[in-house]
Design a protein around this motif. Structure first.
Motif, short mmCIF file in Angstrom:
data_model
loop_
_atom_site.label_atom_id
_atom_site.label_comp_id
_atom_site.label_asym_id
_atom_site.label_seq_id
_atom_site.Cartn_x
_atom_site.Cartn_y
_atom_site.Cartn_z
N ALA A 67 10.49 -2.19 0.28
CA ALA A 67 10.21 -1.15 -0.72
C ALA A 67 10.81 0.17 -0.24
O ALA A 67 10.38 0.73 0.76
CB ALA A 67 8.70 -1.01 -0.92
N ILE A 68 11.80 0.67 -0.96
CA ILE A 68 12.48 1.89 -0.49
C ILE A 68 12.23 3.10 -1.38
O ILE A 68 12.43 4.23 -0.93
CB ILE A 68 14.01 1.67 -0.38
N CYS A 69 11.81 2.91 -2.62
CA CYS A 69 11.68 4.03 -3.56
C CYS A 69 10.23 4.51 -3.60
O CYS A 69 9.38 3.89 -4.23
CB CYS A 69 12.13 3.61 -4.96
N PHE A 70 9.97 5.62 -2.92
CA PHE A 70 8.62 6.19 -2.89
C PHE A 70 8.52 7.24 -4.00
O PHE A 70 9.20 8.27 -3.95
CB PHE A 70 8.32 6.80 -1.53
N ALA A 71 7.68 6.94 -5.00
CA ALA A 71 7.54 7.82 -6.15
C ALA A 71 6.74 9.07 -5.79
O ALA A 71 6.05 9.13 -4.76
CB ALA A 71 6.85 7.07 -7.29
N LYS A 72 6.84 10.07 -6.65
CA LYS A 72 6.20 11.36 -6.41
C LYS A 72 4.72 11.21 -6.08
O LYS A 72 4.20 11.87 -5.18
CB LYS A 72 6.40 12.25 -7.63
N ARG A 73 4.00 10.35 -6.81
CA ARG A 73 2.57 10.18 -6.54
C ARG A 73 2.35 9.59 -5.15
O ARG A 73 1.43 10.01 -4.42
CB ARG A 73 1.92 9.29 -7.61
N SER A 74 3.17 8.63 -4.75
CA SER A 74 3.05 8.06 -3.40
C SER A 74 3.35 9.09 -2.33
O SER A 74 2.71 9.11 -1.27
CB SER A 74 4.00 6.86 -3.25
N LEU A 75 4.32 9.97 -2.59
CA LEU A 75 4.64 11.02 -1.64
C LEU A 75 3.45 11.95 -1.45
O LEU A 75 3.16 12.40 -0.33
CB LEU A 75 5.86 11.80 -2.12
N GLU A 76 2.73 12.24 -2.54
CA GLU A 76 1.54 13.08 -2.45
C GLU A 76 0.45 12.39 -1.64
O GLU A 76 -0.24 13.03 -0.84
CB GLU A 76 1.06 13.42 -3.86
N ILE A 77 0.29 11.08 -1.84
CA ILE A 77 -0.72 10.33 -1.08
C ILE A 77 -0.35 10.30 0.40
O ILE A 77 -1.19 10.56 1.28
CB ILE A 77 -0.84 8.90 -1.64
N LEU A 78 0.90 9.97 0.70
CA LEU A 78 1.33 9.87 2.09
C LEU A 78 1.32 11.23 2.78
O LEU A 78 1.06 11.31 3.99
CB LEU A 78 2.73 9.25 2.16
#
Length: 554
Positions: A67-78
């Protein structure tokens, strides 16, 4: 093959639980699977003071970029989990993409055309980097017991928890736990042990997935081809990753032999046809996948919860698998922590199914539609697709019908019993949606809203010019009724500053715009940063009731 990344090898260490004798050692929470989602769950719980044991049958992070595409919501979580600076420093940022049909580009798009956001629409990053950083964060917390080479061989569910049998290099042992999180992927041992199966669809098509190392001047964009000259009758996808690695997906068709297609003598001619005979490149990783859109009927089974690929599978177009799994963890962990700390009723955990199954169904629906468009199953579907692509070059309405993968978007939890819905429609962010970010200032300080919303429930009080005086009375009453609820005051630039100003200023007006805020507006935010309730004017009693509802309290 070149080695752009060297997998770390984590040592196996014998646990004291293996010497506990006849009685199995007990832990409040056990997580099976130290992949992206399992590690995120462990770090999230640790940040809320909950210790976990994490069991993994391997001794390293993922092989291949996955999985290479980290979406904006995932970036906020991480970012909330402590990975923000590393993601920004290493990842490849992108907002734009292009769609090609045959030999021509038919249109381009921008997923985040407006400014005022900390994070882009997507960051491309190999999954193994994110996992390695999560391992480091887990160690830093001091509350995550990571046990490598600990393979779960049996799970016995019970009313008050679960019992596990675990195999290790120097013998077997047993554990019991109050709650078990199954994050052990598409081939989940926990799921198989409980004799649970997916329902859904397996599509009759396969794609070759390749990581190619090359120096190229292509922009950092998503490029998708329908029926390209270099791969006639099929589809192709190109993404940039760090380390001069490029992700290439090539449609193969159902009749392709997966093992045969992974052989270098089969892969290289396909890549040269796409990239050109004179381009210098090397293969870093190669795999073949089959389209699947399936899920478990239920994600909660007593004290056992399935998160990520162990609960659902989607075709990769749209980047909904890993991003959906991170939202699973984000949804479950604050609820589990609240129950374990005695702050919420145990029935709160039922809402994991109620909120995440609709989200999984939305991902499956979008992924299924993408798959049907990318791989037409009959002559009529093929004719419709080709006509749509031809029109899309000149007519914007047709571009809305082109589906090369509806890219991952966060779930809005409409219909959840935990939410307090407004009495009338209101502009801006709807209840149930994840909070929109916005830049804020205070004196010479500048920050982002979501960076301030971390660690529990939050209240957002907007103080605009002309707010009713009784709002301040309700602020005091709310502080007395809910002393553990931090309230963040945000004022409009034209609102008068207080004598002891602590409010953040909505200096660009983006908070008011995105939230539909008026003088005195109030918002209740859950620990997973979803909006739990909103009011045009603060009402202390209503906020207290909404807090109790969010925690499934009487």
């Amino acid at each position: 093959m070149p080695k752009t990344y060297q997998n770390p090898r984590y040592p196996y260490r014998r646990s004291a639980d293996q010497d506990s004798g006849a009685d199995a050692a007990h832990h409040p929470v056990v997580i099976v699977g130290a992949g992206l989602v399992g590690l995120a769950a462990a770090v999230d719980l640790a940040q809320q003071g909950i210790a976990t044991v994490v069991l993994d049958d391997d001794d390293t992070v993922s092989f291949g970029s996955r999985a290479i595409c980290f979406a904006k919501r995932s970036l906020e979580i991480l970012d909330r989990l402590g990975l923000g600076s590393q993601l920004q420093a290493k990842g490849v940022t992108w907002n734009k993409g292009k769609v090609f049909w045959r030999g021509s580009m038919i249109y381009d798009f921008d997923l985040l055309p407006e400014g005022g956001h900390r994070w882009p629409a997507f960051i491309n990053l190999q999954q193994y980097y994110a996992e390695e950083w999560l391992v480091e964060r887990a160690r830093e917390t001091g509350l995550v017991d990571l046990r490598w080479k600990n393979r779960v061989v049996a799970v016995d569910p019970g009313e008050s928890g679960a019992a596990l049998e675990i195999d290790t290099p120097d013998g077997a042992y047993k554990l019991t736990c109050d709650y078990l999180l199954a994050a052990d992927g598409a081939r989940s041992t926990v799921r198989r042990t409980l004799d649970l199966d997916f329902s859904g669809q397996v599509f009759r098509d396969r794609f070759l997935i390749c990581d190619v190392v090359m120096k190229a001047d292509f922009p950092s964009e998503r490029w998708f081809w329908f029926d390209p000259p270099f791969h006639p009758g099929q589809s192709a996808l190109l993404h940039r990753q760090p380390d001069n690695v490029w992700r290439i997906d090539l449609q193969l068709g159902w009749d392709a032999d997966p093992e045969e297609e992974k052989r270098p003598e089969r892969v290289m001619p396909r890549l040269k046809a796409m990239l050109g005979e004179d381009v210098d490149f090397e293969i870093d990783w190669v795999s073949v996948y089959t389209f699947q859109c399936r899920r478990l009927e239920r994600f909660r089974h007593g004290r056992i919860f399935f998160i990520g690929d162990s609960a659902h599978q989607v075709s990769p177009f749209g980047a909904r698998g890993g991003n959906g799994g991170l939202q699973d963890s984000d949804n479950l962990c604050w609820k589990l922590a609240a129950v374990l700390k005695g702050e919420a009723a145990e029935r709160l955990l039922d809402s994991y199914d109620a909120e995440r199954i609709p989200a999984a169904d939305e991902n499956i629906l979008n992924s299924t539609r993408s798959t049907d468009f990318i791989t037409p199953k009959n002559a009529i579907s093929q004719a419709f697709r080709d006509a749509t692509l031809e029109l899309a070059a000149d007519y914007p309405f047709a571009r809305q019908l082109v589906n090369s993968g509806r890219l991952s978007r966060p779930a809005t939890l409409a219909g959840s019993a935990l939410l307090t819905m407004p009495e009338a429609a209101q502009p801006g962010l709807p209840v149930g949606a994840p909070c929109a970010d916005a830049p804020l200032t205070r004196g010479n300080e500048r920050t982002w809203l979501l960076q301030l919303l971390s660690g529990g429930f939050f209240g957002l009080h907007y103080r605009g010019a002309g707010a009713a005086p009784e709002n301040e009375d309700h602020v005091a009453r709310l502080a007395e009724a809910e002393p553990k609820l931090p309230v963040l005051t945000i004022r409009s630039p034209d609102a008068a500053a207080g004598d002891r100003e602590t409010a953040w200023v909505d200096s660009e007006g983006l908070f008011a715009e995105r939230y539909g805020a008026g003088p005195g507006s109030f918002y209740l935010v859950r620990p997973d940063q979803h909006l739990a309730g909103r009011w045009p004017a603060l009402q202390a009693e209503a906020v207290s009731a909404a807090m109790a509802k969010s925690l499934a309290l009487p």
